[in-house]
Design a protein around this motif. Structure first.
Motif, PDB file in Angstrom:
ATOM      1  N   GLU B 168     -35.352 -11.024  11.588  1.00  0.00           N
ATOM      2  CA  GLU B 168     -34.428 -10.327  12.227  1.00  0.00           C
ATOM      3  C   GLU B 168     -33.229 -10.949  12.446  1.00  0.00           C
ATOM      4  O   GLU B 168     -32.056  -9.908  12.312  1.00  0.00           O
ATOM      5  CB  GLU B 168     -35.078 -10.001  13.700  1.00  0.00           C
ATOM      6  N   ALA B 169     -33.253 -12.039  12.584  1.00  0.00           N
ATOM      7  CA  ALA B 169     -31.345 -12.554  12.102  1.00  0.00           C
ATOM      8  C   ALA B 169     -31.356 -13.626  11.025  1.00  0.00           C
ATOM      9  O   ALA B 169     -32.239 -14.705  11.005  1.00  0.00           O
ATOM     10  CB  ALA B 169     -30.880 -13.115  13.632  1.00  0.00           C
ATOM     11  N   ILE B 170     -30.122 -13.940  10.496  1.00  0.00           N
ATOM     12  CA  ILE B 170     -29.584 -15.068   9.661  1.00  0.00           C
ATOM     13  C   ILE B 170     -28.734 -15.435   9.616  1.00  0.00           C
ATOM     14  O   ILE B 170     -27.455 -14.954   9.439  1.00  0.00           O
ATOM     15  CB  ILE B 170     -30.906 -14.094   7.989  1.00  0.00           C
ATOM     16  N   TRP B 171     -28.944 -17.452   9.785  1.00  0.00           N
ATOM     17  CA  TRP B 171     -27.328 -17.587   9.687  1.00  0.00           C
ATOM     18  C   TRP B 171     -27.169 -18.636   8.200  1.00  0.00           C
ATOM     19  O   TRP B 171     -28.322 -19.857   7.450  1.00  0.00           O
ATOM     20  CB  TRP B 171     -28.061 -19.052  10.910  1.00  0.00           C
ATOM     21  N   ASP B 183     -30.442  -3.405  10.433  1.00  0.00           N
ATOM     22  CA  ASP B 183     -31.295  -3.793  10.906  1.00  0.00           C
ATOM     23  C   ASP B 183     -31.625  -5.220  11.259  1.00  0.00           C
ATOM     24  O   ASP B 183     -31.973  -6.272  12.026  1.00  0.00           O
ATOM     25  CB  ASP B 183     -32.737  -2.895  11.301  1.00  0.00           C
ATOM     26  N   ILE B 185     -29.370  -8.420  11.415  1.00  0.00           N
ATOM     27  CA  ILE B 185     -27.827  -9.168  11.704  1.00  0.00           C
ATOM     28  C   ILE B 185     -27.547 -10.261  11.077  1.00  0.00           C
ATOM     29  O   ILE B 185     -28.922 -11.370  10.683  1.00  0.00           O
ATOM     30  CB  ILE B 185     -28.334  -9.493  13.387  1.00  0.00           C
ATOM     31  N   VAL B 186     -26.696 -11.146  10.085  1.00  0.00           N
ATOM     32  CA  VAL B 186     -26.519 -12.195   9.558  1.00  0.00           C
ATOM     33  C   VAL B 186     -25.198 -12.490   9.876  1.00  0.00           C
ATOM     34  O   VAL B 186     -24.244 -11.324  10.147  1.00  0.00           O
ATOM     35  CB  VAL B 186     -26.093 -11.939   7.972  1.00  0.00           C
ATOM     36  N   HIS B 187     -25.019 -13.701   9.396  1.00  0.00           N
ATOM     37  CA  HIS B 187     -23.376 -14.564  10.689  1.00  0.00           C
ATOM     38  C   HIS B 187     -23.488 -14.915   8.920  1.00  0.00           C
ATOM     39  O   HIS B 187     -24.587 -16.048   9.368  1.00  0.00           O
ATOM     40  CB  HIS B 187     -23.865 -14.739  11.609  1.00  0.00           C
TER      41      HIS B 187
END
Lengths: 204, 204
Positions: B168-171, B183, B185-187
Motif C-alpha cells: 500500500e505504501a512505497i518508499w 490509492d 502512496i509513494v514517497h
DNA sequence: ACCATATCGATATTATGTTATCGATATGGG
DNA sequence: CCCATATCGATAACATAATATCGATATGGT
C-alpha cells in the motif's frame, strides 16, 4: 550576473524534466508532453520551463529540447562539478560514496572522514581521513558542500566544524535538525520524517 | 474511528518534536520551548501540537509531556510495528537494512529481494530472496510497506509487482518518478532532487 | 488577594504554490 | 488561402501553509 531565483519545488522537479528531455528525441518538447509523462499539471510545467528557459517557447511547437536541457543543467549547476566530502563512513556513508550516479548530477565526492579511522585509508579511489584532520583539509580543498552521515549524537558538533572550515551547504542524513546560521543551507534527509508520512498513511 | 488528518509538513515535524519531548524531563512542555529548540515559529508549533493532542494545552503551563508523547506516537503509528521489505539489496539497500534505528520508528524490515540472489541468503538475521519469489512472499506476509532501492531501469517494474502483491505504501530511492494508482502512496527519496536545491544554492 | 505574565486557542493576514482561464500566435490540413 | 487547433504567456482564482494578532485564562510572585 542576473540572479534569477526558483522555488524549492521547482528545483526539485527540474531533475525529472531533465531526465525526460535527455531521453526524448524530438527537436521540440511541449509542456503538455512533459506534464503527461509525470502526471503533473500542464500549466505548472509550463511555468517551470518558462522560468528556466532563456528563450521563449513557441506556440504549437513547444520549447527547443537541446536549449532547454542546457538551461536546466545550468540552473542546477551540472557540468560545473562541485567537490564534496562525506563525514561518517559507515554503511550509509559508504553507500553514498559508492553511488556513481552523483557525477551525473555535477557532484564529485573527493574525500571522507571517520572517527574510527586513525591513519589515512582508501575506499576505492577515495581517501578517508581521521576526523581531527577535517578542518584543515576542507579549508585547503576549498570544499563548499559536505554530506553528514554520522550518528545523531555527533552530527551537530561535526556540523559546527564544517561551518568553521568554510562549508556553505550541508546535506544531513542524521536524524536531527542541525542548527546553523542563516547563510548556510542545510538539507535534511531525515528518514524519520519520510517514514512519518508513510506510516501515518498505513495507520488509516 | 474519527479520522483526523494532518498536513505532510506537520507529519514531518512530528518526529523532531517527539525526539525533543522524550529528552525533556519536565512534566509540561510549552509550544514556545519546542519552537525555540528548533528555530520554528511558536504559533506553528502550537497548531501542530494542538492538532495531535487529545487534551488541550493549559495557559501558562503548556502541554502534558507524557500525554503528548503518547499522542504523537499514536499519530505516527509507532508502537504498532509495521513490517516492511526491501527490494534491491545493493549498497544502499544494505545500509538501510542494517540501520537499526528504524525499530524506534515502528518499522521492522523482515525480508529483502535481489535479482542477483539465486537461492535464499542471509544478511545478518534478514533473509534475502530471489526477486521472482517476491509476489507470493509479500502476499503471504501481508506486507504493506516496501522500500525500493533498485536502479532506475528496474524500479517501475518492481513497483508494479509490489502493487500487484498488495503493497500500500512505497518508499522509493530510485531516481525516477514512479507511476501508481491514486490509492497507493509513494514517497520519493530522490537524491537528485535534494541535490538540486543545494547545488543551485552553491551556484550563487 | 491581586496583578503581571506566560501560554493558550482562535481568527486574520500574508506568503507561497497550484490550477483554471483566456486571448494571442504559429503551424498544418482542407 | 483560410480555418481549426496545439501551444504559448499572462493573469486570475484557488489551496495550502506560515506568521501575526488578540482576547482569555491560569499560575506565581508580591
Amino acid at each position: 550576473m542576473e540572479s534569477r531565483s526558483f522555488s524549492i519545488q521547482t528545483l526539485q522537479r527540474l531533475p525529472y524534466y531533465l531526465d525526460y528531455l535527455r531521453k526524448v528525441e524530438t527537436e521540440n518538447v511541449s509542456s503538455t508532453a512533459v506534464a503527461s509523462e509525470f502526471g503533473l499539471n500542464e500549466v505548472q510545467v509550463r511555468k517551470d520551463l518558462a522560468s528556466v528557459s532563456l528563450q521563449a517557447g513557441q506556440p504549437r511547437k513547444g520549447f527547443a529540447t537541446l536549449a532547454l536541457i542546457r538551461d536546466i543543467e545550468d540552473v542546477l549547476g551540472y557540468g560545473h562539478v562541485d567537490e564534496a566530502v562525506i563525514v561518517g563512513v559507515g554503511h550509509l556513508g559508504t553507500a553514498l560514496a559508492n553511488y556513481s550516479g552523483f557525477e551525473n548530477y555535477g557532484l564529485k565526492i573527493v574525500a571522507g572522514f571517520d572517527k574510527r579511522v586513525k591513519h589515512e585509508e582508501w575506499l576505492n579511489d577515495m581517501p578517508i581521513f581521521p576526523v581531527d584532520r577535517m578542518i584543515p583539509i576542507i579549508r585547503r580543498l576549498k570544499i563548499r558542500l559536505a554530506i553528514i552521515t554520522v550518528d545523531a549524537a555527533n552530527a551537530q558538533s561535526v556540523c559546527d566544524q564544517l561551518v568553521e572550515a568554510g562549508t556553505e551547504a550541508i546535506w544531513n542524513f542524521a536524524p536531527l535538525k542541525l542548527r546553523v546560521s542563516d547563510d548556510i543551507i542545510v538539507h535534511n534527509e531525515n528518514m524519520a520524517c519520510s517514514l512519518a508520512v508513510l506510516s501515518n498513511h498505513l495507520r488509516k
